[in-house]
Scaffold this active site. Structure first.
Site, PDB file in Angstrom:
ATOM      1  N   ASP A 120       0.848  -1.193   0.000  1.00 42.28           N
ATOM      2  CA  ASP A 120       0.000   0.000   0.000  1.00 42.28           C
ATOM      3  C   ASP A 120       0.887   1.247   0.000  1.00 42.28           C
ATOM      4  OD1 ASP A 120      -2.910   0.967   0.314  1.00 42.28           O
ATOM      5  OD2 ASP A 120      -1.774   2.210   1.714  1.00 42.28           O
TER       6      ASP A 120
HETATM    7  C1  TTP Z   1       2.822   8.501  -5.512  1.00 50.06           C
HETATM    8  C2  TTP Z   1       2.548   7.501  -6.596  1.00 50.06           C
HETATM    9  C3  TTP Z   1       1.583   6.517  -6.456  1.00 50.06           C
HETATM   10  N1  TTP Z   1       1.345   5.628  -7.455  1.00 50.06           N
HETATM   11  C4  TTP Z   1       0.301   4.590  -7.329  1.00 50.06           C
HETATM   12  C5  TTP Z   1       0.798   3.279  -6.704  1.00 50.06           C
HETATM   13  C6  TTP Z   1      -0.493   2.619  -6.290  1.00 50.06           C
HETATM   14  O1  TTP Z   1      -1.002   1.862  -7.390  1.00 50.06           O
HETATM   15  C7  TTP Z   1      -1.435   3.799  -6.009  1.00 50.06           C
HETATM   16  C8  TTP Z   1      -1.730   3.908  -4.535  1.00 50.06           C
HETATM   17  O2  TTP Z   1      -2.824   3.119  -4.222  1.00 50.06           O
HETATM   18  P1  TTP Z   1      -2.760   1.752  -3.403  1.00 50.06           P
HETATM   19  O3  TTP Z   1      -4.004   1.681  -2.600  1.00 50.06           O
HETATM   20  O4  TTP Z   1      -1.450   1.629  -2.699  1.00 50.06           O
HETATM   21  O5  TTP Z   1      -2.777   0.627  -4.538  1.00 50.06           O
HETATM   22  P2  TTP Z   1      -3.890   0.269  -5.606  1.00 50.06           P
HETATM   23  O6  TTP Z   1      -5.273   0.545  -5.072  1.00 50.06           O
HETATM   24  O7  TTP Z   1      -3.514   0.931  -6.897  1.00 50.06           O
HETATM   25  O8  TTP Z   1      -3.671  -1.283  -5.816  1.00 50.06           O
HETATM   26  P3  TTP Z   1      -3.842  -2.491  -4.743  1.00 50.06           P
HETATM   27  O9  TTP Z   1      -4.359  -1.909  -3.443  1.00 50.06           O
HETATM   28  O10 TTP Z   1      -4.819  -3.434  -5.345  1.00 50.06           O
HETATM   29  O11 TTP Z   1      -2.455  -3.073  -4.609  1.00 50.06           O
HETATM   30  O12 TTP Z   1      -0.751   4.974  -6.455  1.00 50.06           O
HETATM   31  C9  TTP Z   1       2.073   5.679  -8.647  1.00 50.06           C
HETATM   32  O13 TTP Z   1       1.858   4.875  -9.564  1.00 50.06           O
HETATM   33  N2  TTP Z   1       3.041   6.632  -8.800  1.00 50.06           N
HETATM   34  C10 TTP Z   1       3.320   7.554  -7.830  1.00 50.06           C
HETATM   35  O14 TTP Z   1       4.217   8.416  -8.034  1.00 50.06           O
END
Ligand code: TTP
Length: 222
Positions: free
Chosen positions: A78
């Site tokens: 997360d």
């Molecule tokens: C800050 C940042 C976040 N992110 C993304 C990563 C995560 O996918 C998302 C944060 O949400 P999360 O809740 O961590 O992940 P998710 O809902 O996409 O997937 P899952 O819970 O099923 O594993 O933001 C980027 O791709 N690049 C960035 O620079």
């Protein structure tokens, strides 16, 4: 390839995490953690830095109820964005995305990713977790750039409403540490946790707590 290596299950809907995990060259399959993240996070009252690991642990608990998780090594993660001590989640809508991007403009903040590796055998769940925090400085992008970025749709599924990896917006000016931690899956941390279940990666594992020496950082997602 051992039997254990074939047993990896990534419980994530994030395409970034899938892409990053392929770099360990370990076979894995994907499921989605059956969890309402917003609801689970409402029950968290600890320090802001701990929310990501706590949420990743809940994703692991929820995934352990799936039949395909039995006897498999499950990876969950997360990512949260912290501005001072305020937690910036994913944007609710475009207006919220605009608000988040304006509040981050020209500011240092931290991106925390919690990673949990777990396995349930005969009803007993073993779980190891860790988290990593990466300071990030945003550049001073204009309101017009924000509008164009929002129109692209990219911010809507990302913590803090941005993707550091976005090639058009390129939102960041500096980053101190692990790039893959910001994108959502710090491989050095994951490799260390997988070791606890006897899964070894062929690459050198980073020993620098700041993650500056991460062997994967040069091959970042661009
Ligand atoms: C800050 C940042 C976040 N992110 C993304 C990563 C995560 O996918 C998302 C944060 O949400 P999360 O809740 O961590 O992940 P998710 O809902 O996409 O997937 P899952 O819970 O099923 O594993 O933001 C980027 O791709 N690049 C960035 O620079």
């Amino acid at each position: 390839m051992t039997e254990t290596q074939e047993a990896l299950l990534l419980a994530s809907a994030s395409p970034r995490r899938r892409q990053i995990l392929t770099r360990l060259h370990l076979p894995f399959t994907v499921a989605v953690a059956p969890i309402d993240e917003d609801q689970v996070q409402q029950h968290y009252h600890g320090p802001a830095e701990g929310l990501a690991q706590w949420t990743a642990a809940h994703k692991a608990l929820a995934t352990s109820t799936l039949p395909e998780a039995e006897n498999r090594i499950v990876v969950t993660a997360d990512t949260t964005v912290l501005l001072d001590d305020e937690i910036l989640g994913k944007p609710r809508d475009e207006e919220h995305a605009r608000e988040l991007l304006r509040s981050l403009r020209g500011r240092w903040h931290r991106v925390v990713t919690g990673v949990v590796v777990s396995r349930k055998i005969s009803g007993e769940l073993t779980l190891y977790g860790a988290s990593r925090s990466t300071p990030v400085l945003m550049r001073s992008y204009t309101d017009e750039e924000i509008d164009a970025y929002i129109a692209s749709g990219d911010p809507m599924d990302k913590a803090g409403a941005y993707g550091i990896q976005n090639p058009e917006f390129q939102p960041t000016e500096r980053i101190n540490g692990c790039y893959l931690n910001v994108v959502g899956l710090p491989l050095c941390t994951l490799a260390e946790l997988l070791e606890k279940f006897g899964i070894h990666t062929t690459e050198t594992i980073c020993t620098d707590p700041a993650g500056v020496c991460c062997p994967w950082s040069e091959q970042c997602l661009k």
